[in-house]
Each structure stands twice: as structure tokens, then as C-alpha cells.
Design an enzyme around this catalytic site. Sequence first.
Site, short mmCIF file in Angstrom:
data_model
loop_
_atom_site.label_atom_id
_atom_site.label_comp_id
_atom_site.label_asym_id
_atom_site.label_seq_id
_atom_site.Cartn_x
_atom_site.Cartn_y
_atom_site.Cartn_z
N CYS A 140 -34.94 13.88 18.38
CA CYS A 140 -33.56 14.25 18.03
C CYS A 140 -33.08 15.44 18.85
O CYS A 140 -31.95 15.45 19.33
CB CYS A 140 -33.46 14.56 16.55
SG CYS A 140 -34.77 15.65 15.94
N HIS A 220 -30.76 20.63 12.68
CA HIS A 220 -31.18 21.62 13.67
C HIS A 220 -29.95 22.32 14.25
O HIS A 220 -28.88 21.72 14.36
CB HIS A 220 -31.89 20.95 14.85
CG HIS A 220 -33.11 20.16 14.51
ND1 HIS A 220 -34.23 20.71 13.94
CD2 HIS A 220 -33.40 18.84 14.69
CE1 HIS A 220 -35.16 19.78 13.80
NE2 HIS A 220 -34.68 18.63 14.24
#
Lengths: 355, 355
Positions: A140, A220
Site C-alpha cells: 500500500c 498511513h
Amino acid sequence: MIQVGVNGYGTIGKRVADAVAAQPDMVLRGVAKRSPNHEAESAVKREYDLYAADPDRTDEFEAVGLPPAGTLSDLLADVDVVVDCCPAGVGAQNRDIYDAHDVRVVFQGGEDATVADASFTARTAFETARDADAVRVVSCNSTGLARLLAPVAESFGVETARVTLIRRGGDPAQTDRGPINDIVPDPVGLPSHHGPDVNTVLPGVDVDTAALKAPVTAMHTHSVNVTLETTPTADEVRRLLADESRLFLIPEGAGIDGAGALKEYAMDLGRPRGDLWENCLWGESVHVSGRDLYLFQNVHQEADVVPENVDAIRAMATDTAAAESMATTDQALGVGLESRLDTDTELPDSITADD
Amino acid sequence: MIQVGVNGYGTIGKRVADAVAAQPDMVLRGVAKRSPNHEAESAVKREYDLYAADPDRTDEFEAVGLPPAGTLSDLLADVDVVVDCCPAGVGAQNRDIYDAHDVRVVFQGGEDATVADASFTARTAFETARDADAVRVVSCNSTGLARLLAPVAESFGVETARVTLIRRGGDPAQTDRGPINDIVPDPVGLPSHHGPDVNTVLPGVDVDTAALKAPVTAMHTHSVNVTLETTPTADEVRRLLADESRLFLIPEGAGIDGAGALKEYAMDLGRPRGDLWENCLWGESVHVSGRDLYLFQNVHQEADVVPENVDAIRAMATDTAAAESMATTDQALGVGLESRLDTDTELPDSITADD
């Protein structure tokens, strides 16, 4: 129609399964799972054929009223491509069974790059999958960085990119993960492995990364600096990024101050599981000083690789062009956020019944 | 058809609006909001008529491309019932404008009980709303306790209930709330006000409460003890509770260990915003020792009062019976969780691409 199976029905697998089922040119033949928990039940409720990934555990499925349609081998016999969404490292162990069934396979970024013939993101490395028996969709974080750095490099040139990755500790249901109440350099040795991983799909762009873990679960956060080869204005950078279908420029007036509000936004839009398939960049964070570009972006670790997995399938199994595949994927899933809010307004009301 | 407006389009208001719009006997005439943030935009995307709650701020809506359909007064002129979902305490300030428009009103539990003619939960106090001009749906915690204690009192008798409420610090997008890294007694004086609030909708049941705040955002957790008047078995208690439509007994084999997994379960089911309208009780936590019953339950602070608001509207505006209203509400929303998983299995796989 491309016949697709998904092995591993957890955070990534269930999303990939839904995404495959939504494509006009793909058929989801079934999903394989090791243990019959609530996620297995949800697969059955979605009317996906459920297979036992471990043939020695089919009785566990039967015991809880979820009799499997067969074992992983049965599923593999029926598909052109399998997407391996097993925990990191387990994919590599599965390589033999995939080869035995002569199916193409898409691995996830938790595997070493050597697990596959090529690493993949649709924006930067679509063609690498053409003749591959196995590709690996990068993680990711790497996906999010490649999507950002590719257009910047193409338009403005990149001398060096330096990115601090403030990573979520675990996914929302992973209560056994840390850290709690700390921000932990991880890995403490610099630079981190994320930069070289970005280079597996975006070679030739110099990128150094530093990574930490924080006690959050939603997304994140990347603090990005890029020393450019040219001197665009911040508005020129914003316009470039806004044109990328898998980048979302958070408008200044939206009252979106972090991952919580981003997920709220996605859920208000009716996104399945509140998924954010796009990088989410704060438009007002984009700043250029001389040749230095700065910005903040968030990456939804559960979701951003999902459209990439779909494109990887199509790249391997068809001769569809990259742009056409990405457009098909995006339309079927609903990727691409637009907001008419682009001016300064107040922060959102705090409207909640008292607890 | 009951004409309904919603004033305040935040955490509760947007959910109530969706719930009203889903009912077969109600029309959502519009929603009123103070500031034009991303939630206001989402209302427009849902094709809800958007009204400016503050008539002095209509230009702010126009400035961001969200021209309002009118002001709050315009909305109130068109409705039979308004649901006030403004921040705690603001509802009381709105009472005059509601009275001036002669509309019935449903307030939220953040208001003092004196704001309305009666306090409300559908399970225990439906009839109190019959001739009321204003009712107050009690807070999420009081709603959750009344739903639990009512059937227990009816079937087994309650001598005293003692509940520790470990409350979430804020909602997921409320990044400016505490506590961080602490569990704070709040209020520190015992017992807390929650017990008396439960008695506004469930009089005659002795309940003492102690409340704390924890650094979590997903749900409240209740640690419940009830000294009963009889001595049922734990299975008898479980069966009783499983029969209540707004209680969900988490099955032992589901691998659901906390609020994160509960939300994951709801999102996998396709629930809007991952909402859990039901109390969520761990079946294996139900324990009876002598006359003492113990259990853990979770309450989704954003969602559990939503079906109660719908029933409050119907109780005030029609002569529908309580059971019929609750059934209609539940069917339209999809309230009522069932799982076939009821045996011991392993904890869920941790299946995530590495970050």
C-alpha cells in the site's frame, strides 16, 4: 470472461473479491479461506463460493454450518488467475500449488519481490505483467508513493524524493498489534526498504524513505519532500495531481483534518467499508520552495491496492491497454473522488448526542 | 405520510435522515445544517434538500456551491415532526423556534430531560410519546441499558443493577477530543447520572452506574452486573436476550474480540457506515453465579439511538402500536443480526498485505 479465484479472505482478500465480482469482464469463481470465522460467514452471505484453503480443516467449516464448496485445489482447477491474499510470507509457500495447477497468480506486497516475475502498479508498471506467470502488487505504501511520484517525475523531474512514512500500527480489528502510546522508528536503520520497493515499479527515481509506526489503525500518513529538477508553482503541482484518477486532493473547505474525517467522508459517500482507493492529499499542504516540493498524503492500507490487483489480473490475462483497464476498474468500483468544496469554510460542527 | 425534517446534520443527524428516508410511512423533507462542510456536501449528493440552520450564514453555503433550499424556518413550515440533532444543549435553545412553528420535536439525549414532555426508548417507553409535543430519545448508553435491563427485569426480576460504562472518548472524526493514553473517571463522583437517566425510560429498576472515558472512538463498553430476584441459568439468560430484536449475541466462534472486529463485521455485512444499531453482547460473557448475572456489552454511540428516533416520530404522529412500529423500523433499516456461527472455532486469520 476472466475466471478468477481469491485465496485468503481477510482484509485484502475480501476487498479484492468484491472488486473482481464488480468487473464486467471477470467472474469470481470463489474464495478460499483457512478458518471459518465471521469473515467466512460474510463470504457465504455474499453468495461467494467458499473453499477450504487447508484440506485438513474442511470439517471445521462443516461444524459451524459453512460447508465448503471444495478445497483450494478445486478452486484452482476452475480459474485463469488466482489472487493470493494470504498473510505475508504464506504466498511464497503457495507458489508450488499454483504452479501445479498452471494458473497465473497475483501476489501481495507482503511477499518478497522475488516471489514473482515482476512487481506491479497500474500507473507505472502495467506492461511488466504482460508475459508474466506471477506478478506482485507492491505494498500500500509503495503503491501510494509510485502514484504520486510518477506524474511528478514526468512533469517536473525528480532529483531526490525523501518521504517519512508514519504507518498505522494495525488494521482496525487487529487488537493484538502495537504500538500503544508511542511512535516507534521501524525499521530504525535508515533508509527503510520502502524506497527500493518503490523502485521495483518506478525505476530511475531516487527516493529515500524513513518509516515509523504509530498507535492508529485507519490510514498511513506520508510526509513528502521532493527536490525537483524544475520550479513549478504549487498550483501547477496541484493541477497536475488533481488530474490523476487515483489521487484525491482534499479540498481546503471540507473540514477534513485527518484519517478519521477521511473515513467519515468515505462512509457518507456510501463507499463499501468506507474504503479510500485513492491517495488522499491535502491540497493546502502542497508547497513549493525553490525546487523543493512538500506535501502530506494519506494512504488507506486496506484499500489502495485493490484496484491495482484488478488491473494486474487484466494485464496478465488480456491485451487491454493500461489506460483502458484502469478506466474500467475505476468505473466498476467507483474510484475517483470529486468535491465541489474548494474554498475556506469553518471546521465542521461537532454534532453528537451526548454520551 | 409523516413529513419529517432533521435539524443538525452531524453524526446523529445524518443517520436519522437516512433512516427516515428509508421508512415506508415517512418523507424526509430536508435537513438543516449550520456550516457547509463535507457533510453538507454529502447531504446534497444524497439529494436531500439542504437548509441553512443559521439564516445569517446562507451566503457561506452559496460561496461553496451548495445553495440552500431555504432556512430552518422554511423547513419547519413543511413538516409534522422535526428531529433535533444539534450539539448537546443547542436543542434546548431551539425549543422556541419549534414551538413557534407548532411542530412536534424529537430531541437527543444530550439535552436535559426537562427539555421535553417525556423521555423515550421504543422498548420501554413507547406510550409516553403519544400525546407529547416533544420527546427526548435518551442517550446511547441509556438506550443500551434500557434495552438490556427491561427483558431481564420482566423475566427474572432485578434487585439491583450495577454497570461500569467504559465510554469512548470521541467519535472517529473528532480528533480534538480526549483522553489520550489514560482511562479517566468521568464523572468521578459516584454513582454517575447514567442510572437516573435510565430510570427516565425504565422506572422502578434500581441501577447504579460508574462511568469512565477511554482513548477509543468506535464504541462504548458496558461491564454489567445484575443481582436478580431469581436464579436462571446462563443459557436461559442468553435465550431471553437473543429473542430481543435490538440485542445481538456475538457468537463464540465468530472471532469477534472487540469493537474493531464488530465494526469489521458490520462493514462486511454492507451496513451503511458500518453502523451497529443493536446492543452487541458477548454470548460467552454471560455468567450467572447465584443470583448475580454478569456480562459485557458494546454500544455503538453513533447508531443505537437511530431506530429509536424513528420510533419516536411514529409514536408521536400516529397510533401505531409499539411492536408494529419497531418491526417496521427494523425491516426498513435492516436491524437484527443473525449468525450461524455458534460453536468454538479459532481466532480469525490475520490476513493483510504487509505495510
